[in-house]
Design a protein around this motif. Structure first.
Motif, short mmCIF file in Angstrom:
data_model
loop_
_atom_site.label_atom_id
_atom_site.label_comp_id
_atom_site.label_asym_id
_atom_site.label_seq_id
_atom_site.Cartn_x
_atom_site.Cartn_y
_atom_site.Cartn_z
N ASP A 206 -14.36 33.55 15.95
CA ASP A 206 -14.28 33.80 14.50
C ASP A 206 -12.81 33.79 14.11
N HIS A 207 -12.50 33.12 13.01
CA HIS A 207 -11.11 32.82 12.65
C HIS A 207 -10.21 34.06 12.59
N ILE A 208 -10.48 34.95 11.65
CA ILE A 208 -9.57 36.09 11.44
C ILE A 208 -9.62 37.06 12.61
N GLU A 209 -10.82 37.31 13.10
CA GLU A 209 -11.00 38.25 14.21
C GLU A 209 -10.18 37.81 15.43
N TYR A 210 -10.27 36.53 15.77
CA TYR A 210 -9.54 36.03 16.94
C TYR A 210 -8.04 35.96 16.66
#
Length: 484
Positions: free
Chosen positions: A435-439
């Protein structure tokens, strides 16, 4: 090998989007990079070439990126204002050239040079060095490096599952992998089957349907289709990837998020009416992005079909027992698998699965001096993630940041794998999903550059509101910490 001025020497493998960012991050950390690129130009996957060569990614002439310019740029080099939000591959190459020229990156790239092998130096357990064998114009040489950044990407080996399609060997038309497709001119008046409903498959089906007699788009399980344009004409990714939305995802149940997403996507066009309604939920699969597909289905130019059960000399028999006769062309848009043959078994790949800490570091090395950059399939944008990975990796190479114990890294890898199996449909493309923001935040936290929202709200409330409610652009990761 330590250079005469004490700088550590780093090998960067590949000069695509991950490699260019890696060179720049090495320079930022006062490391000395040497980048090896087997092609004669930068850009990797995004460099359009008429002819495909083995183990090289390849795109078709009309490809336009699926991510908007403010979300996919390098964090310290915005895309020029006059460039469109969604760039054609030639415009993207213009941007890469500007970036490489501005920061003098071309001085560190050896073109037409292929890495043959990367092996541990005899004293690896003491100094973490690597013997790198490279070949230029059929001449080989062995070089010693203090660290290696592997930026070869994951679109290396075309996946062509012919064994799943009985009768294909006797089919009299032509068939090939989508990487061989370049432009529609030669397909006028043909009856064409495109197998696979990822972004390439859908793009090619839509493009060919403008000249072909009929295009059939085959999908085993359907797909959720996103548009490039979200509410009020803003790019979908800049509307979708915000810290506020990321926060909502944490407090809402997965079912609630899926319900909302599917309602929005079905309001654009009803997936069931078009034969695309998947059995799985929206967040269980990488979405496909296409503005044109619904129009081409509703006008009959593209017909959605289930998987092909069997081919005859001229026909295709589908899983629902329908038959389409006189098929001329079959295009397998069945994706890619990846491998690291030059690493001599250092990183084992099984069914597109790798055991890497944070999808970057082999956990069993005595010294953390090798990292893989850009080996991710994000619900989001690869470029800024790869750049952030390089920012972290170069600081690890310098000894400024320590990795956890091998045991803890293995536990983290196992936990990530379990989470992926629980969430995603089991396919080869869902093994390196993030996941973009999470990672991004995960890597930024480890690199010491994650934005501190509380501090921002106290020091600059207006900026804090932008950071929280606005698009999560790459620039946010230069607000705090090293490289501020």
């Amino acid at each position: 090998m330590l250079r005469h001025d004490g700088q550590k020497a780093i090998a960067v493998i590949g000069a695509g989007i991950s490699g260019l960012g890696a060179i720049k991050c090495c320079l930022d950390e006062d490391l000395e990079p040497t980048c090896f690129e087997r092609n004669d130009d930068i850009g990797g996957l995004w460099k359009f070439q008429k002819n495909t060569s083995e183990k090289m990614p390849s795109i078709y002439k009309s490809v336009t990126i699926n991510t908007s310019k403010e979300m996919m740029c390098f964090s310290d080099f915005p895309v020029p204002d006059h460039f469109p939000n969604y760039m054609h591959n030639s415009k993207l190459m213009d941007y890469f050239r500007m970036y490489a020229t501005h920061f003098g990156l071309l001085n560190y790239i050896r073109f037409k040079t292929e890495v043959q092998s990367v092996r541990k130096h005899p004293d690896f357990s003491i100094n973490g060095q690597w013997d790198v064998v490279v070949e230029t114009e059929e001449k080989q040489e062995t070089l010693v490096f203090d660290g290696v950044l592997v930026c070869s990407g994951h679109h290396t080996d075309p996946y062509l599952p012919l064994q799943s399609f009985p009768g294909i060997e006797k089919f009299e038309g032509c068939y090939f992998h989508s990487r061989e497709y370049k432009s529609p001119e030669d397909f006028s008046g043909k009856r064409i089957i495109v197998i696979g409903i990822g972004n390439s498959g859908v793009d090619i089906a839509v493009e060919l349907s403008r000249v072909a007699k009929q295009v059939f788009l085959c999908t085993r399980r359907g797909s959720w289709i996103l548009h490039h344009v979200w509410d009020n004409g803003y790019p979908t990714d800049s509307s979708f990837f915000t810290r506020f939305n990321s926060f909502l995802q944490k407090i809402l149940t997965t079912t609630q998020i899926n319900n909302q997403l599917e309602k929005i996507m079905n309001s654009r066009f009803n997936h069931a009416h078009c034969g695309l309604q998947p059995q799985h939920r929206a967040l269980s699969q990488h979405p496909t992005i296409s503005d044109d597909l619904p129009n081409h289905i509703i006008s009959g130019k593209v017909q959605v079909k289930p998987s092909v059960k069997e081919f005859t000399e001229t026909d295709a028999i589908f899983e629902d027992s329908t038959v389409e006769e006189n098929i001329d062309v079959v295009i397998f848009a069945t994706g890619y698998s990846f491998s690291f043959s030059f690493l001599d078994g250092l990183i084992k790949v099984t069914n597109n699965e790798v055991s890497l800490y944070k999808l970057m570091f082999p956990p069993d090395l005595e010294k953390p001096t090798l990292a893989v950059i850009g080996l991710i399939q994000p619900l989001g944008i690869i470029l800024p993630i790869a750049e952030l990975q390089s920012r972290w990796a170069t600081r690890v190479f310098k000894g400024l940041i320590k990795l956890p114990s091998a045991e803890n890294m293995m536990a983290d890898i196992a936990q990530r794998k379990r989470a992926m199996e629980k969430r995603y449909v089991k396919t080869p493309r869902h093994t390196i999903q993030v996941d973009h923001i999470e990672y991004m935040d995960e890597i930024a936290m480890l690199a010491g550059v994650k934005p501190n929202l509380l501090f921002l709200f106290l020091s600059d409330p207006k900026l804090a509101m932008e950071v929280f409610f606005g698009p999560c652009t790459p620039y946010q990761y230069h607000l705090h910490g090293p490289g501020k």
